[in-house]
Design an enzyme around this catalytic site. Sequence first.
Site, PDB file in Angstrom:
ATOM      1  N   VAL A  92      24.888  21.558  66.248  1.00 23.14           N
ATOM      2  CA  VAL A  92      24.911  20.531  67.308  1.00 23.14           C
ATOM      3  C   VAL A  92      23.831  19.487  67.033  1.00 23.14           C
ATOM      4  CG1 VAL A  92      24.640  20.118  69.782  1.00 23.14           C
ATOM      5  CG2 VAL A  92      25.889  22.124  69.009  1.00 23.14           C
ATOM      6  N   ARG A 138      21.057  25.649  83.004  1.00 21.80           N
ATOM      7  CA  ARG A 138      22.230  25.042  83.651  1.00 21.80           C
ATOM      8  C   ARG A 138      22.378  25.401  85.124  1.00 21.80           C
ATOM      9  NH1 ARG A 138      26.490  26.458  78.957  1.00 21.80           N
ATOM     10  NH2 ARG A 138      25.890  24.831  77.480  1.00 21.80           N
ATOM     11  N   CYS A 192      30.942  23.978  76.455  1.00 24.16           N
ATOM     12  CA  CYS A 192      31.949  23.115  75.796  1.00 24.16           C
ATOM     13  C   CYS A 192      33.362  23.283  76.351  1.00 24.16           C
ATOM     14  CB  CYS A 192      31.925  23.370  74.290  1.00 24.16           C
ATOM     15  SG  CYS A 192      31.769  25.098  73.846  1.00 24.16           S
ATOM     16  N   HIS A 241      38.550  22.568  71.216  1.00 23.80           N
ATOM     17  CA  HIS A 241      38.919  23.708  72.059  1.00 23.80           C
ATOM     18  C   HIS A 241      40.191  23.382  72.831  1.00 23.80           C
ATOM     19  CE1 HIS A 241      35.264  25.537  70.959  1.00 23.80           C
ATOM     20  NE2 HIS A 241      34.558  25.427  72.066  1.00 23.80           N
TER      21      HIS A 241
HETATM   22  P1  NAP Z   1      22.596  26.604  65.496  1.00 21.14           P
HETATM   23  O1  NAP Z   1      23.435  25.925  64.471  1.00 21.14           O
HETATM   24  O2  NAP Z   1      22.295  28.063  65.332  1.00 21.14           O
HETATM   25  O3  NAP Z   1      21.166  25.787  65.595  1.00 21.14           O
HETATM   26  C1  NAP Z   1      20.070  26.279  66.334  1.00 21.14           C
HETATM   27  C2  NAP Z   1      18.858  25.348  66.226  1.00 21.14           C
HETATM   28  O4  NAP Z   1      17.775  25.951  66.947  1.00 21.14           O
HETATM   29  C3  NAP Z   1      18.355  25.103  64.781  1.00 21.14           C
HETATM   30  O5  NAP Z   1      17.887  23.787  64.658  1.00 21.14           O
HETATM   31  C4  NAP Z   1      17.161  26.064  64.672  1.00 21.14           C
HETATM   32  O6  NAP Z   1      16.155  25.619  63.767  1.00 21.14           O
HETATM   33  C5  NAP Z   1      16.613  25.972  66.090  1.00 21.14           C
HETATM   34  N1  NAP Z   1      15.788  27.143  66.392  1.00 21.14           N
HETATM   35  C6  NAP Z   1      16.096  28.461  66.251  1.00 21.14           C
HETATM   36  N2  NAP Z   1      15.031  29.242  66.592  1.00 21.14           N
HETATM   37  C7  NAP Z   1      14.033  28.393  66.934  1.00 21.14           C
HETATM   38  C8  NAP Z   1      12.684  28.571  67.390  1.00 21.14           C
HETATM   39  N3  NAP Z   1      12.139  29.798  67.528  1.00 21.14           N
HETATM   40  N4  NAP Z   1      11.944  27.469  67.665  1.00 21.14           N
HETATM   41  C9  NAP Z   1      12.473  26.230  67.531  1.00 21.14           C
HETATM   42  N5  NAP Z   1      13.743  25.993  67.103  1.00 21.14           N
HETATM   43  C10 NAP Z   1      14.500  27.053  66.815  1.00 21.14           C
HETATM   44  O7  NAP Z   1      23.224  26.454  66.958  1.00 21.14           O
HETATM   45  P2  NAP Z   1      24.267  25.321  67.513  1.00 21.14           P
HETATM   46  O8  NAP Z   1      25.666  25.768  67.364  1.00 21.14           O
HETATM   47  O9  NAP Z   1      23.842  24.008  66.976  1.00 21.14           O
HETATM   48  O10 NAP Z   1      23.965  25.408  69.091  1.00 21.14           O
HETATM   49  C11 NAP Z   1      22.763  24.897  69.644  1.00 21.14           C
HETATM   50  C12 NAP Z   1      22.790  25.085  71.153  1.00 21.14           C
HETATM   51  O11 NAP Z   1      23.861  24.320  71.710  1.00 21.14           O
HETATM   52  C13 NAP Z   1      23.040  26.547  71.562  1.00 21.14           C
HETATM   53  O12 NAP Z   1      22.259  26.818  72.702  1.00 21.14           O
HETATM   54  C14 NAP Z   1      24.526  26.569  71.863  1.00 21.14           C
HETATM   55  O13 NAP Z   1      24.864  27.572  72.774  1.00 21.14           O
HETATM   56  C15 NAP Z   1      24.736  25.174  72.455  1.00 21.14           C
HETATM   57  N6  NAP Z   1      26.094  24.638  72.335  1.00 21.14           N
HETATM   58  C16 NAP Z   1      26.797  24.712  71.167  1.00 21.14           C
HETATM   59  C17 NAP Z   1      28.082  24.151  71.103  1.00 21.14           C
HETATM   60  C18 NAP Z   1      28.910  24.179  69.842  1.00 21.14           C
HETATM   61  O14 NAP Z   1      30.086  23.754  69.903  1.00 21.14           O
HETATM   62  N7  NAP Z   1      28.359  24.645  68.712  1.00 21.14           N
HETATM   63  C19 NAP Z   1      28.641  23.544  72.210  1.00 21.14           C
HETATM   64  C20 NAP Z   1      27.890  23.469  73.387  1.00 21.14           C
HETATM   65  C21 NAP Z   1      26.631  24.013  73.431  1.00 21.14           C
HETATM   66  P3  NAP Z   1      16.013  26.233  62.259  1.00 21.14           P
HETATM   67  O15 NAP Z   1      17.112  25.584  61.427  1.00 21.14           O
HETATM   68  O16 NAP Z   1      14.662  25.766  61.845  1.00 21.14           O
HETATM   69  O17 NAP Z   1      16.163  27.690  62.363  1.00 21.14           O
END
Ligand code: NAP
Length: 349
Positions: A18, A112, A148, A241
């Site tokens: 994201v 939320r 989402c 979705h």
């Molecule tokens: P993701 O690809 O796993 O990315 C997670 C991010 O969080 C990475 O930048 C990671 O950094 C960072 N992070 C992890 N541990 C951390 C820590 N201890 N301190 C600081 N940063 C940290 O996840 P995503 O799919 O992008 O989702 C991100 C959020 O959006 C989630 O809460 C998810 O539920 C929500 N979301 C996702 C979607 C979707 O369609 N994917 C839709 C709506 C909402 P590093 O790379 O440095 O580990």
Amino acid sequence: MQKKEKINVGVLGATGSVGQKFIQLLENHPYFNLTEVAASDRSAGKKYKDAVNWILPTPIPEGVADLEVKKCEPGLESRLVFSALDSSVAGHIESDMAKNGYIVVSNSKNHRMDNDVPLLIPEVNPGHLELIKCQKYGEGAIVTNPNCSTIGMVIALKPLLDTFGLEAVNVVTMQALSGAGYPGVSSLDSIDNVIPFIGGEEAKLESEPLKILGSLDGDSIKDVDIRISAQTNRVAVLDGHMETVQVNLKKKASAEEIIECWKAFRSEPQNLELPLAPLRPIYYFTEEKYPQPRLHRNIDKAMAVSIGRLRKCNLFDYKFVVLSHNTVRGAAGGAILCAELMKAKGYIK
Ligand code: NAP
């Protein structure tokens, strides 16, 4: 707006899937200028291009590739930050940032359902932004973007609620792989398969719409009275979705009246001509085989919701199909639209 007049912004969780979408959508944004990226200690201190596993088909924007990744903690220079943080850490990091005067617009689930936090879909409940005034964060604030799948469904339900009233909703989702982040579901689990479980998703689909469609009541939101049942599935689609929805209305309505109210639906983002607002929030398809993820997920900057197959139902009044882009309308794009609305309404100075 000239570049120097734009608002500087940062992205927390900028290396995730994201986070990357935020970076892509913020390139050349007319209101916002992306100046800071932050992620975990694993990435902090590296150049963005070295820390990220970039998975988007467009290159990392110039000016971002060489930014140094910072830690997700107060000390960032941008007062407005978008959060795409993993939910295991988003709760306390976002509170900390808000307490230190940052305006956090978040995709994560953690805040939320907080009483004083708007769960915002700019076309549906723009008035809920007033809740910010009840927050205890001083100059800071937290605003959240819904789940989402919730976003697509609620945009479809809002005109029905306003025009005919709603009693009950049953929804079955077919959710894209990108919704699980990267690397997400393993190929051996996802190819040639459907997984009939997404952790926590059904509870979000059953609770978030009640708050979003609820009414502002002093310093909190009074939930709308609708019964919702949800079943969620992960399918082998990359983005988009799809949801099959059944509804019971309070007033009788013909199919033509329902389609007309979807087509006529416009709201504040359209009136304010916000940069990421779709011209029409809802596109209705008359072709029986539409909408489809591969064909329709990108309509109107991937911010529009596609609906089709409205028909009478033997169990409920009507049933139909909804499709929306999960990482754009359902995540980064939806959150940027929230911030655009906040800027236009004077919540971000
Ligand atoms: P993701 O690809 O796993 O990315 C997670 C991010 O969080 C990475 O930048 C990671 O950094 C960072 N992070 C992890 N541990 C951390 C820590 N201890 N301190 C600081 N940063 C940290 O996840 P995503 O799919 O992008 O989702 C991100 C959020 O959006 C989630 O809460 C998810 O539920 C929500 N979301 C996702 C979607 C979707 O369609 N994917 C839709 C709506 C909402 P590093 O790379 O440095 O580990």
